[in-house]
Design a protein around this motif. Structure first.
Motif, PDB file in Angstrom:
ATOM      1  N   PRO A  87       2.283  58.861  34.666  1.00  0.00           N
ATOM      2  CA  PRO A  87       3.333  57.844  34.610  1.00  0.00           C
ATOM      3  C   PRO A  87       2.778  56.472  35.022  1.00  0.00           C
ATOM      4  N   MET A 127       3.413  51.852  34.649  1.00  0.00           N
ATOM      5  CA  MET A 127       4.241  50.726  34.212  1.00  0.00           C
ATOM      6  C   MET A 127       3.461  49.880  33.196  1.00  0.00           C
ATOM      7  N   HIS A 132      -5.277  49.438  33.354  1.00  0.00           N
ATOM      8  CA  HIS A 132      -6.598  49.026  33.850  1.00  0.00           C
ATOM      9  C   HIS A 132      -7.387  50.282  34.212  1.00  0.00           C
ATOM     10  N   GLY A 180      -7.964  51.792  36.874  1.00  0.00           N
ATOM     11  CA  GLY A 180      -7.293  52.733  37.780  1.00  0.00           C
ATOM     12  C   GLY A 180      -6.477  53.734  36.986  1.00  0.00           C
ATOM     13  N   HIS A 181      -5.652  53.196  36.055  1.00  0.00           N
ATOM     14  CA  HIS A 181      -4.865  54.084  35.186  1.00  0.00           C
ATOM     15  C   HIS A 181      -5.790  54.983  34.359  1.00  0.00           C
ATOM     16  N   LEU A 230      -7.046  58.104  35.894  1.00  0.00           N
ATOM     17  CA  LEU A 230      -6.040  59.184  35.901  1.00  0.00           C
ATOM     18  C   LEU A 230      -5.974  59.845  34.522  1.00  0.00           C
ATOM     19  N   PHE A 287      -1.320  60.817  39.979  1.00  0.00           N
ATOM     20  CA  PHE A 287      -0.946  59.581  40.674  1.00  0.00           C
ATOM     21  C   PHE A 287      -2.170  59.013  41.377  1.00  0.00           C
ATOM     22  N   GLY A 288      -2.111  57.709  41.696  1.00  0.00           N
ATOM     23  CA  GLY A 288      -3.227  57.062  42.366  1.00  0.00           C
ATOM     24  C   GLY A 288      -3.026  57.014  43.877  1.00  0.00           C
ATOM     25  N   ASP A 332      -1.465  53.867  45.721  1.00  0.00           N
ATOM     26  CA  ASP A 332      -0.073  53.818  46.173  1.00  0.00           C
ATOM     27  C   ASP A 332       0.166  55.056  47.030  1.00  0.00           C
ATOM     28  N   PRO A 342      -8.519  59.122  43.743  1.00  0.00           N
ATOM     29  CA  PRO A 342      -9.002  57.975  44.520  1.00  0.00           C
ATOM     30  C   PRO A 342      -8.745  56.614  43.856  1.00  0.00           C
ATOM     31  N   THR A 343      -8.659  55.608  44.695  1.00  0.00           N
ATOM     32  CA  THR A 343      -8.445  54.229  44.240  1.00  0.00           C
ATOM     33  C   THR A 343      -9.678  53.715  43.493  1.00  0.00           C
ATOM     34  N   VAL A 344      -9.430  53.143  42.329  1.00  0.00           N
ATOM     35  CA  VAL A 344     -10.517  52.510  41.577  1.00  0.00           C
ATOM     36  C   VAL A 344     -10.518  51.028  41.925  1.00  0.00           C
ATOM     37  N   MET A 395      -7.946  47.778  42.023  1.00  0.00           N
ATOM     38  CA  MET A 395      -7.380  47.384  40.725  1.00  0.00           C
ATOM     39  C   MET A 395      -5.860  47.483  40.783  1.00  0.00           C
TER      40      MET A 395
HETATM   41  P1  AMP Z   1       1.504  51.432  38.058  1.00  0.00           P
HETATM   42  O1  AMP Z   1       1.366  51.197  36.597  1.00  0.00           O
HETATM   43  O2  AMP Z   1       0.968  50.326  38.898  1.00  0.00           O
HETATM   44  O3  AMP Z   1       2.876  51.895  38.443  1.00  0.00           O
HETATM   45  O4  AMP Z   1       0.539  52.662  38.388  1.00  0.00           O
HETATM   46  C1  AMP Z   1       0.612  53.869  37.693  1.00  0.00           C
HETATM   47  C2  AMP Z   1      -0.244  54.885  38.398  1.00  0.00           C
HETATM   48  O5  AMP Z   1      -1.586  54.421  38.460  1.00  0.00           O
HETATM   49  C3  AMP Z   1       0.196  55.122  39.847  1.00  0.00           C
HETATM   50  O6  AMP Z   1       0.081  56.499  40.157  1.00  0.00           O
HETATM   51  C4  AMP Z   1      -0.778  54.304  40.634  1.00  0.00           C
HETATM   52  O7  AMP Z   1      -0.990  54.788  41.948  1.00  0.00           O
HETATM   53  C5  AMP Z   1      -2.035  54.454  39.797  1.00  0.00           C
HETATM   54  N1  AMP Z   1      -2.970  53.362  40.080  1.00  0.00           N
HETATM   55  C6  AMP Z   1      -2.690  52.032  40.084  1.00  0.00           C
HETATM   56  N2  AMP Z   1      -3.781  51.332  40.465  1.00  0.00           N
HETATM   57  C7  AMP Z   1      -4.754  52.231  40.717  1.00  0.00           C
HETATM   58  C8  AMP Z   1      -6.106  52.136  41.145  1.00  0.00           C
HETATM   59  N3  AMP Z   1      -6.684  50.971  41.411  1.00  0.00           N
HETATM   60  N4  AMP Z   1      -6.819  53.270  41.302  1.00  0.00           N
HETATM   61  C9  AMP Z   1      -6.245  54.471  41.051  1.00  0.00           C
HETATM   62  N5  AMP Z   1      -4.984  54.631  40.629  1.00  0.00           N
HETATM   63  C10 AMP Z   1      -4.233  53.536  40.470  1.00  0.00           C
END
Ligand code: AMP
Length: 281
Positions: free
Chosen positions: A28, A30, A34, A36-37, A40, A146-147, A150, A174-176, A184
């Motif tokens: 999921p 928004m 990038h 990070g997404h 996943l 999920f990342g 958050d 893990p956070t990218v 990110m």
């Molecule tokens: P968002 O589009 O910001 O709602 O994020 C969608 C999913 O991507 C969420 O599970 C976030 O935690 C994950 N996410 C956003 N930024 C990063 C990142 N830098 N590294 C890893 N996962 C991320």
């Protein structure tokens, strides 16, 4: 790759595949994708037969003074990236179909949502839990990704799944980060050139805390004071919170222990950024 906008069509698609025994991985988002997404998505791709990515800027998780309207959107680019990474379906619902007139059901995860981002963004996690529950019901995934970026969100979703007996498995990855360390985020585009430089202080403060802990510091108040000092040295920075919490229940901890996480939210100019680091000894 298909783009599905209709809720019933998405549900039918998943149901058919599940009946055939296919495993569905779900990411999921928004949108404004990038790396990070994409991490996943890559993980979902490697562990499942089918990958569904939702792109939905969810109005119910934004406060009235927040950036719902201005949240960055670029569906064309997202579509291109998703296809390049082997996504099978982009689920791209319209707000009016997710929340039709008369909509009145919300999911409220208590306690875990009271502090940190929940305290400074009232109603935020109610919106998050609600939309994720709805998305799970529609997409019916086996696993959802999920990342860790958050961190509170991932914990809240895990609790919701447990409490509401949902069948989906939750994976937190893990956070990218950008090359220089900034986590990110779709919101990083809001930063001006100089704010982008200042934003690095979040990562530096977290690393500084880690170094202090490595040298034997165990007292969270002292660690947090050092971090606040670093962050406050940047003129554009305004701290929302810096906390050391238990990585399981998000409760403040006084002395560092095995499963600790340092979490922070800082406004750089008008842009609210969050980051965190696992620091347990
Ligand atoms: P968002 O589009 O910001 O709602 O994020 C969608 C999913 O991507 C969420 O599970 C976030 O935690 C994950 N996410 C956003 N930024 C990063 C990142 N830098 N590294 C890893 N996962 C991320």
């Amino acid at each position: 790759m298909q783009v599905i906008k209709q809720l019933s069509k998405m549900a039918d698609f998943s149901l058919k595949l599940r009946r055939k025994g296919r495993k569905i991985g779900f990411v999921p988002t928004m949108g404004y994708l990038h790396k990070g997404h994409l991490s996943l998505i890559k993980q979902a791709k490697s562990k499942n037969d089918i990958v569904v990515v939702s792109i939905f800027v969810n109005p119910t998780q934004f406060g009235p003074k927040e950036d719902f309207k201005n949240y960055p959107r670029d569906f064309k680019k997202d579509k291109w990236l998703a296809a390049a990474f082997g996504v099978d379906v982009i689920f791209y619902p319209a707000v009016k179909n997710m929340y039709p007139a008369g909509y009145c059901t919300y999911v409220n995860v208590e306690e875990l949502t009271e502090g940190l981002c929940g305290a400074s963004r009232p109603g935020h996690f109610k919106g998050v839990a609600t939309v994720v529950a709805k998305l799970f019901n529609i997409v019916q995934p086996d696993v959802a990704y999920f990342g860790q970026k958050d961190a509170q969100q991932a914990i809240v979703i895990k609790q919701m799944v447990k409490d509401l007996n949902m069948k989906v498995k939750i994976e937190a990855l893990p956070t990218v980060r950008e090359k220089d360390g900034l986590a990110m985020s779709s919101r990083n585009v809001y930063l001006s050139k100089s704010e982008r430089k200042d934003a690095l202080v979040l990562y530096y403060a977290l690393n500084n805390a880690k170094a202090l802990i490595k040298r034997g510091e165990k007292n969270s108040a002292r660690i947090i004071t050092a971090m606040r000092k670093m962050i406050n040295a940047k003129k554009t920075a305004r701290i929302d919170y810096v906390s050391m919490v238990d990585a399981g229940n998000l409760k403040d901890i006084e002395t560092i222990k095995s499963k600790a996480i340092i979490v922070l939210a800082v406004k750089i100019g008008n842009t609210r950024l969050i980051d965190n680091m696992l620091v347990g000894v």
